[in-house]
Motif scaffolding. Structure first.
Motif, short mmCIF file in Angstrom:
data_model
loop_
_atom_site.label_atom_id
_atom_site.label_comp_id
_atom_site.label_asym_id
_atom_site.label_seq_id
_atom_site.Cartn_x
_atom_site.Cartn_y
_atom_site.Cartn_z
N VAL A 1 0.80 -1.23 0.00
CA VAL A 1 0.00 0.00 0.00
C VAL A 1 0.83 1.28 0.00
N LYS A 2 2.14 1.15 0.07
CA LYS A 2 3.01 2.33 0.22
C LYS A 2 2.75 3.41 -0.82
N SER A 3 2.77 3.06 -2.09
CA SER A 3 2.61 4.10 -3.12
C SER A 3 1.23 4.74 -3.06
N CYS A 4 0.23 3.94 -2.77
CA CYS A 4 -1.14 4.48 -2.67
C CYS A 4 -1.26 5.42 -1.47
N VAL A 5 -0.68 5.03 -0.34
CA VAL A 5 -0.73 5.86 0.86
C VAL A 5 0.02 7.17 0.62
N GLU A 6 1.20 7.07 0.01
CA GLU A 6 1.97 8.29 -0.24
C GLU A 6 1.23 9.23 -1.18
N LYS A 7 0.52 8.67 -2.16
CA LYS A 7 -0.29 9.52 -3.05
C LYS A 7 -1.43 10.17 -2.27
N ALA A 8 -2.07 9.40 -1.39
CA ALA A 8 -3.17 9.95 -0.59
C ALA A 8 -2.67 11.12 0.26
N LEU A 9 -1.49 10.96 0.85
CA LEU A 9 -0.93 12.05 1.66
C LEU A 9 -0.58 13.26 0.80
N GLN A 10 -0.04 13.02 -0.38
CA GLN A 10 0.28 14.13 -1.27
C GLN A 10 -0.99 14.86 -1.71
N ASP A 11 -2.06 14.10 -1.92
CA ASP A 11 -3.34 14.72 -2.30
C ASP A 11 -3.88 15.62 -1.18
N GLU A 12 -3.55 15.29 0.06
CA GLU A 12 -4.00 16.06 1.22
C GLU A 12 -3.03 17.20 1.58
N LYS A 13 -1.87 17.21 0.96
CA LYS A 13 -0.79 18.12 1.34
C LYS A 13 -1.22 19.58 1.41
N ASP A 14 -1.83 20.09 0.37
CA ASP A 14 -2.19 21.51 0.35
C ASP A 14 -3.17 21.87 1.45
N ALA A 15 -4.17 21.01 1.65
CA ALA A 15 -5.16 21.29 2.69
C ALA A 15 -4.53 21.25 4.08
N LEU A 16 -3.71 20.24 4.33
CA LEU A 16 -3.06 20.12 5.64
C LEU A 16 -2.10 21.28 5.89
N LYS A 17 -1.38 21.67 4.86
CA LYS A 17 -0.46 22.80 4.99
C LYS A 17 -1.22 24.08 5.29
N ALA A 18 -2.32 24.29 4.61
CA ALA A 18 -3.12 25.51 4.82
C ALA A 18 -3.67 25.56 6.25
N ILE A 19 -4.14 24.43 6.74
CA ILE A 19 -4.66 24.37 8.11
C ILE A 19 -3.54 24.66 9.11
N LEU B 1 -9.37 19.59 10.73
CA LEU B 1 -8.60 18.34 10.68
C LEU B 1 -9.51 17.12 10.73
N ASP B 2 -10.63 17.22 11.42
CA ASP B 2 -11.59 16.12 11.41
C ASP B 2 -12.09 15.86 9.99
N ASP B 3 -12.36 16.92 9.25
CA ASP B 3 -12.78 16.77 7.86
C ASP B 3 -11.68 16.14 7.01
N GLU B 4 -10.46 16.58 7.22
CA GLU B 4 -9.33 16.03 6.45
C GLU B 4 -9.07 14.58 6.85
N GLU B 5 -9.29 14.26 8.11
CA GLU B 5 -9.12 12.87 8.56
C GLU B 5 -10.12 11.97 7.85
N ASP B 6 -11.36 12.43 7.70
CA ASP B 6 -12.36 11.66 6.97
C ASP B 6 -11.93 11.43 5.52
N ALA B 7 -11.40 12.46 4.90
CA ALA B 7 -10.94 12.34 3.51
C ALA B 7 -9.77 11.36 3.42
N LEU B 8 -8.86 11.44 4.39
CA LEU B 8 -7.71 10.53 4.40
C LEU B 8 -8.16 9.09 4.66
#
Length: 100
Positions: free
Chosen positions: A27-45, A63-70
């Protein structure tokens, strides 16, 4: 100390790897992509909280919203790993059947 989103994402990836342990290679590549997809939102928060634009309660809400997305993205990773395992098993059995 400045907030480093890239280091934080690496640390988050490591935390996930520690939890999923033996499944990590699948799952490594998929997880890393998921985190990269969340990067901008997490950085902004993070920047909004560090800059005093939002308080702890607002940060937690966001962060609760972003956790649901993650979670949703990680469930997709889990499904992909199961599909890959099923396809691998099917391929192996096909080889056996063809040999027989």
């Amino acid at each position: 100390m400045a907030f480093d989103i890239d280091q934080t994402l690496d640390d988050m990836s490591g935390a996930i790897a520690g939890v999923v342990a033996g499944e990590w290679p699948k799952v490594k590549s998929c997880v890393e992509k998921a985190l990269q997809d969340e990067k901008d939102a997490l950085k902004a928060i993070a920047q909004a909280r560090l800059g005093g634009e939002i308080d702890d309660a607002e940060m937690k809400s966001q962060l609760d919203d972003e956790e649901d997305a993650l979670k949703a993205a990680l469930l997709v990773c889990q499904i992909k790993a199961k599909v890959m395992a099923q396809e691998a098993a099917n391929a192996a059995i096909k080889v056996l059947i063809d040999a027989i």
